[in-house]
Design an enzyme around this catalytic site. Sequence first.
Site: not given
Ligand code: NAD
Ligand code: UGA
Length: 455
Positions: A153, A263
């Site tokens: 996502l 990320c």
């Molecule tokens: P985040 O920092 O927003 O949330 C992580 C949460 O986990 C925090 O609220 C923290 O307090 C909690 N936590 C940590 N250790 C814990 C424990 N032992 N028990 C209970 N809670 C605990 O992180 P996020 O952005 O949601 O990312 C989580 C993972 O998903 C990462 O590996 C990230 O790379 C991946 N990911 C993130 C996105 C994104 O868009 N943010 C998209 C895809 C994948």
């Molecule tokens: C990205 C991936 O798109 C997701 O699939 C993935 O799950 C996520 O990282 C993750 O692992 O956390 P996100 O970081 O939410 O999602 O946002 P994006 O829309 O991918 O944008 C990432 C960065 O690239 C931003 O700074 C955005 O401005 C930049 N970007 C994106 C550009 O400069 N140009 C583009 O055409 C697209």
Amino acid sequence: MRLAIIGSGYVGLVTGACLADFGHTVVCVDKSASRIDTLQRGKIPIYEPGLDAIVAQNMRDGRLSFTTDIAGSVKGADAVFIAVGTPSRRGDGHADLSYVYQAAREIAQALQDNTVVVTKSTVPVGTGDEVERIIHERRQSSVIKVASNPEFLREGSAIQDFKHPDRIVIGVEDEHARAVMAEIYRPLFLNKSPILFTSRRSAELIKYASNAFLAMKVTFINEISDLCEKVDADVQEVALGLGADNRIGPKFLHAGPGFGGSCFPKDAVALVKTAQDCDSPLRLIETTIAINDTRKRAMARRIIQAAGGNVRGKTIAVFGLTFKPNTDDMREAPSISIIQALQDAGANVSAYDPKGMDQARALWSDVAFHASPYEAARNASAICILTEWEQFRALDLQRLEKVVAQPVLVDLRNIYSEEEVTRFGFAYSGIGSRPRTPTHFTDLAAARERLVEAV
Ligand code: NAD
Ligand code: UGA
């Protein structure tokens, strides 16, 4: 099914809310008591469009609850998702897996036999093996199986992405885990979202390869954009023509100030580290990271140039602080490096962001935050758009022109055209096309000469 989600951040919360919406009974856990308290009171601690309504509905229907009691939450669960953070490890850039391993340790003894543990966090290849080892060691048995289910996502469109994914990747090593995961995602499968079952290690690597590829695609168009400026082409036209090829595709071809976010930056570095450790370097990704790092300060130089070359003591207005629109997430936002470089050059930075200012205030005590773009623009020697929030697409340029010290608009997201802006007396600087100045054709001829010489 009964599910527990460990970690209620951007991913854990969206995953929990959407899985509850599919009809499962979900408990979301976090170690942060204040976060859980906020959620229990029906408030959402992050900004993600549409999330509040889904959370509220599913809480009302009794399918979604929140707790800090990790052991209690996993008792009786069919599957436990680990969705804690995996930030860059300080010092070497490897993924910091301490939160994942800590979560595995905390759930190990409370799990019932046959519960499937699912790593939803982005983790380096082989992490599932270690999570499984940690759990087996603590239980002195090997009935618990670990699956990998990476999340794709995007922030800002997380609900749509979760509910209508291009694919669901599930890495499993045994039939029971496969059957449980298939049941969890059955509603999406019925919606025709393809479910791809792979080995656990392949699933872990698919996630990093996807993020690295997308980061590279963005970086590619950013470099093409720089070339467009030199040869008097227009990057938006080039992206259109390039993306019309089905093999390339039109997405992620928007030139900008460089990628940021929670990320892409950390995952690209972590993948490079894994590859180096395996003596199989990923040079394309190493270069992508290096290009992206230098790009942000180059953007600051562009702003300084547009403002007249010397910004010492002058005000620069920044519109948009978050790394992308529709999120309040400031992690690795390009604005961080750009503002630092502007301040290093002596500028006073005045900023506005629709949702990111609370997080931004924690980063800067010496940036003036304002309640509207018009207030932020007061007395500015240049306005720069760093994030393409919808509300910046329809700015009242006439009103802005009246309050600025110098009518200069630096649009690092190409949401305006030069014609639209110059009509209101602004000098315009976009990305990947050259302003129509009187010297423009002379410069083009010079660039062509240089190209011919280079060939
Ligand atoms: P985040 O920092 O927003 O949330 C992580 C949460 O986990 C925090 O609220 C923290 O307090 C909690 N936590 C940590 N250790 C814990 C424990 N032992 N028990 C209970 N809670 C605990 O992180 P996020 O952005 O949601 O990312 C989580 C993972 O998903 C990462 O590996 C990230 O790379 C991946 N990911 C993130 C996105 C994104 O868009 N943010 C998209 C895809 C994948
Ligand atoms: C990205 C991936 O798109 C997701 O699939 C993935 O799950 C996520 O990282 C993750 O692992 O956390 P996100 O970081 O939410 O999602 O946002 P994006 O829309 O991918 O944008 C990432 C960065 O690239 C931003 O700074 C955005 O401005 C930049 N970007 C994106 C550009 O400069 N140009 C583009 O055409 C697209």
